[in-house]
Scaffold this motif. Structure first.
Motif, PDB file in Angstrom:
ATOM      1  N   GLN A  48      38.190  47.700  46.089  1.00  0.00           N
ATOM      2  CA  GLN A  48      39.221  47.998  47.085  1.00  0.00           C
ATOM      3  C   GLN A  48      39.012  49.404  47.756  1.00  0.00           C
ATOM      4  O   GLN A  48      38.344  50.151  47.408  1.00  0.00           O
ATOM      5  N   PRO A  85      47.140  46.496  44.114  1.00  0.00           N
ATOM      6  CA  PRO A  85      46.145  46.149  45.126  1.00  0.00           C
ATOM      7  C   PRO A  85      46.417  44.916  46.116  1.00  0.00           C
ATOM      8  O   PRO A  85      45.963  44.811  46.949  1.00  0.00           O
ATOM      9  N   THR A  89      40.689  46.887  52.494  1.00  0.00           N
ATOM     10  CA  THR A  89      40.006  45.736  51.982  1.00  0.00           C
ATOM     11  C   THR A  89      40.289  45.779  50.440  1.00  0.00           C
ATOM     12  O   THR A  89      39.794  46.509  49.743  1.00  0.00           O
ATOM     13  N   THR A  90      40.491  44.621  49.895  1.00  0.00           N
ATOM     14  CA  THR A  90      40.733  44.335  48.520  1.00  0.00           C
ATOM     15  C   THR A  90      39.795  43.035  48.238  1.00  0.00           C
ATOM     16  O   THR A  90      40.029  41.870  48.823  1.00  0.00           O
ATOM     17  N   SER A 129      41.575  41.434  53.751  1.00  0.00           N
ATOM     18  CA  SER A 129      41.263  42.649  54.639  1.00  0.00           C
ATOM     19  C   SER A 129      42.095  42.657  55.955  1.00  0.00           C
ATOM     20  O   SER A 129      42.674  41.228  56.077  1.00  0.00           O
TER      21      SER A 129
END
Length: 813
Positions: free
Chosen positions: A383, A293, A392-393, A411
């Motif tokens: 995520q 991620p 986005t994470t 993000s």
């Protein structure tokens, strides 16, 4: 004795028709078929059923663009985000009721669709990446190698290696044992390629942190979000590795996407179909993003016995090179292998701000290895499950210096869009109680800086298309709690829903429109500070300055399933009532998706699934039917309680009334376009709107009226909040937890002219909606709008001028 109800929305035939994808334009006789509903009441059973009559419309196969006799050319579809998540981002694994909600839409995305097999995922990625393939030709590889001159061996060193390596013939310019014309992809082709790649890595990388592995018959599992079958795929070759940013392990284990540095798809030259096989490579790259991620980009190769082509997948889509001959251009081939396998983790796409130290994971806002912020969910981030878009994470972190929990979000926002932290800073200064605020933020690199100086331009079907540039950033916020779909009780659901509406009203009072209210963006507030729900995520928000006439509605902004009818229709300006309508759809999504708290239904109801159709007309028709079907309340499971059903019925009646004029206009347009008259049942439904029982018109607190939150909008908020408060009161009384709050006696109130319904009820209660249900009262006031000099968005000027329309039938201000 309680009554038993069953419910069905449309027939199986109609469901199948609506779920079929649109193809290219077709003659009207093959037009797309929708359904209209007529109720059937079975004596003694009181069953809300549906019968189907054909209602014919048509689409040109694009995002809800319909055509007449002349050809219609749709606008280019450039969404702020691919996104299909969160925006309070979604976690892996996530509760599957929310896992397939389509986020801010462009035409399609791999994070929004349920993939029962890898072929489904390939189809979704084909849509997601359409129009984003940028041809870098020679520039891509040349500029990449120039930028990595300190870590990639020079041409001279590579020539020395090739002269001394027995696996390559300088005179014949070929790699040993690689078949010249293999009949098919097999170990006869894979094994020598793996051998040569490992020879390159062993010569130029002195440690054991990188190794190529033949994985053509080894299944590597994908993530599982609970809604899909457990998918897996078999890259032909993978370069595996380890390092502090990549994994907590300090050795290479069995092949997995968690340790995949770069995937390689191998084909025979005669069977190579680039436009098909690059999608297969995208499947592998997507899973690298999911299981790593902190990935910023992923390199991959399309490799044959004769050529190699380099790909870079990032949040803008994909950049690719020309095909290089691995024999005659062996020097370049070797340097490409070194570039995609380097031990500098930043240079192969990993974000060094997220790193492992032993079994713990940390975030360092400076990127220097500082361990101030410990990640509390190292293996389960929130995520987006897609390549293209915001990416986005988010993580739960702990500030080890202050000992407090925070929410970290990273993000990629579209360049040109007002930054989220500007909204968060304004919210913090205003002291809004039911809206998320910010602790710190930082701006990082842009997508264009990762593209090696190559323009963000793609060519599709002879058209030059701009690929949106993006800015990588991070913000930290207070840690509130889980998303609203994790409600522990119906009472908690009501309370969080109430506070989310209040947060929307607070934003409206200072001239901010959220524009992406969805269940993912409503958190349960379990800090014990007097609030139960928090509205978060301002990626899509818009600020209205003093000189602006409004923000034009845009169906490409927000989460499709929860957009208001007016936004879906592209009419007029986005208003607070559109925000309220989104709140209603959030509540409906949850109560129709659960049998009881913590127990979701196994299958998402079809009438909800249609809300997020990529075809605008399908979504609009589904919502219009949803608003007018009085039998729908019987589909709410008994485990959600009678008050959930009563509250839905009140809210449905409210929004049916305030959207009445708009719905009539939409039905008329649909019938005119397809030259079909409205059915008798639809006319009866419209007439029934006028026969609904009165909606209370409560007094409003005039002190809450601002330039942006008008008396009319405040009346809408107050009415809806009163309904929710009545549900809370009833649930609290039933649970015998505590008595309902007293009505404040010192509220300065006045009545405004009703904008819906008929005569107001004289005994309506007054609840100042700026307060949390549990807070009693608040001394916080929104700042005067005169303090805000920001003019962020202008009215949309694309295309022809559109007629304005409001939900209530009055003209937009």
């Amino acid at each position: 004795m309680p009554r038993s109800h069953t419910f069905e929305f449309g027939s199986r035939a109609s469901q199948t028709a609506v779920e079929q994808p649109f193809g290219p334009p077709r003659p009207r006789k093959d037009a797309f078929t929708y359904t209209r509903r007529s109720r059937i009441s079975a004596r003694g059973k009181e069953t809300g059923m549906s019968s189907v009559g054909p209602f014919t419309l048509s689409s040109d196969g694009h995002q809800g663009v319909m055509y007449h006799h002349q050809e219609a050319i749709p606008e280019s579809f450039q969404s702020e985000a691919n996104d299909f998540l969160p925006s309070t981002p979604r976690k892996v694994p996530i509760h599957s009721v929310l896992s397939k909600i389509a986020d801010t839409p462009f035409k399609g995305g791999s994070g929004s669709k349920i993939s029962k097999c890898v072929q489904d995922l390939k189809s979704a990625l084909r849509e997601e990446l359409e129009g984003t393939w940028v041809d870098g030709q020679d520039d891509f590889v040349l500029k990449l190698l120039q930028g990595l001159s300190d870590s990639v061996p020079s041409k001279r060193k590579v020539n020395t290696f090739l002269k001394g390596y027995p696996g390559y013939s300088i005179n014949e310019e070929k790699w040993e044992n690689v078949p010249e014309n293999p009949a098919r992809e097999s170990n006869e082709l894979y094994e020598p390629l793996v051998q040569h790649i490992n020879a390159i890595l062993e010569h130029f990388i002195t440690d054991s942190s990188r190794r190529a592995t033949n994985t053509f018959n080894k299944f590597m599992p994908h993530h599982s979000d609970g809604d899909e079958k457990n998918l897996d795929s078999k890259p032909d070759i993978v370069v595996l590795g380890y390092g502090s940013c990549l994994t907590s392990e300090q050795e290479i284990l069995d092949p997995s996407y968690a340790q995949c540095v770069a995937p390689i798809e191998v084909k025979t030259q005669k069977n190579l179909a680039v436009t098909t096989h690059r999608i297969q490579l995208a499947v592998y790259a997507r899973e690298c993003f999911v299981q790593q991620p902190n990935r910023r980009f992923v390199y991959g190769l399309l490799l044959t016995e004769k050529t190699v082509q380099l790909y870079q997948f990032d949040r803008g889509g994909s950049l690719y090179s020309r095909a290089y001959n691995i024999g005659t251009e062996a020097n370049t081939f070797v340097r490409i292998i070194c570039a995609i396998s380097g031990t500098d983790e930043r240079q192969v796409g990993l974000d060094p701000r997220i790193f492992w130290n032993g079994k713990k994971r940390y975030f360092d806002n400076l990127g220097k290895g500082n361990k101030r912020y410990e990640i509390l969910n190292p293996d389960r981030p929130f995520q987006r499950l897609a390549i293209r878009g915001r990416g986005t994470t988010a993580w739960h972190i702990k500030d080890n210096e202050k000992g407090e929990k925070l929410f970290l979000k990273l993000s990629w926002k579209a360049v040109g869009r007002r930054a989220e932290w500007l909204f968060l800073d304004e919210i913090r200064k205003a002291g809004l109680k039911h809206v998320g605020s910010m602790e710190e933020h930082g701006e990082l690199e842009k997508l264009s800086s990762l593209r090696h100086g190559i323009a963000l331009r793609s060519n599709r079907r002879g058209r030059d298309i701009a690929v949106a540039d993006r800015q990588y950033y991070w913000v930290t916020q207070p840690f509130y709690g889980p998303p609203i779909d994790e409600f522990a009780s119906v009472l908690e659901l009501f309370q969080a829903f109430h506070d989310a509406i209040t947060g929307s009203k607070e934003l409206s009072s200072i001239g901010i429109l959220h524009r992406d209210i969805s269940p993912r963006n409503i958190l349960l507030d379990r800090r014990g500070l007097g609030t139960f729900g928090i509205l978060i995520d301002f990626d899509m928000a818009a600020k209205i300055g003093r000189e602006e006439s409004g923000v034009h509605t845009d169906f490409r902004t927000g989460t499709r399933a929860f957009q208001s009818l007016k936004v879906l229709s592209g009419r007029g300006n986005h208003e607070p009532l559109d925000e309220l309508e989104s709140c209603f759809y959030c509540y409906s999504w949850i109560v129709f998706s659960y049998d009881e708290p913590h127990r979701r239904k196994q299958v998402l109801p079809d009438y909800l699934a249609r809300w997020q159709s990529e075809h605008l007309t399908v979504a609009k028709v589904a919502k219009m039917q949803f608003l007018t079907d009085s039998d729908l309340r019987f589909a709410i499971a008994p485990g959600m309680g009678s008050r959930a059903r009563v509250l839905f019925r009140k809210l449905q009646q409210f929004f049916r009334t305030v959207t009445q004029k708009l719905r009539r206009e939409l039905w008329k347009e649909l019938s005119q376009i397809r030259q079909v008259e409205l059915s008798q049942s639809e006319e009866e439904e419209d007439s029934a709107d006028e026969l609904d029982e009165d909606i209370p018109q409560p007094p409003i607190n005039e002190t809450e009226v601002t330039k942006h939150l008008t008396a009319k909008s405040l009346a809408h908020y107050t009415s809806v909040l009163t309904m929710v408060r009545e549900a809370i009161d009833g649930e609290m009384k039933h649970k015998k937890k505590r008595p309902p709050l007293p009505v404040p006696q010192n509220a300065q109130t006045s009545r405004v002219q009703p904008v819906y319904g008929r005569a107001p009820h004289g005994n309506s209660l007054v609840y100042p909606a700026t307060h949390s249900y549990s807070s009693g009262h608040s001394n916080k006031r929104s700042p005067s709008p005169e303090q805000d000099d920001v003019i962020d968005l202008v009215q949309n000027k694309r295309g022809g001028k559109r007629a304005k329309a409001s939900h209530s039938g009055s003209q937009d201000p």
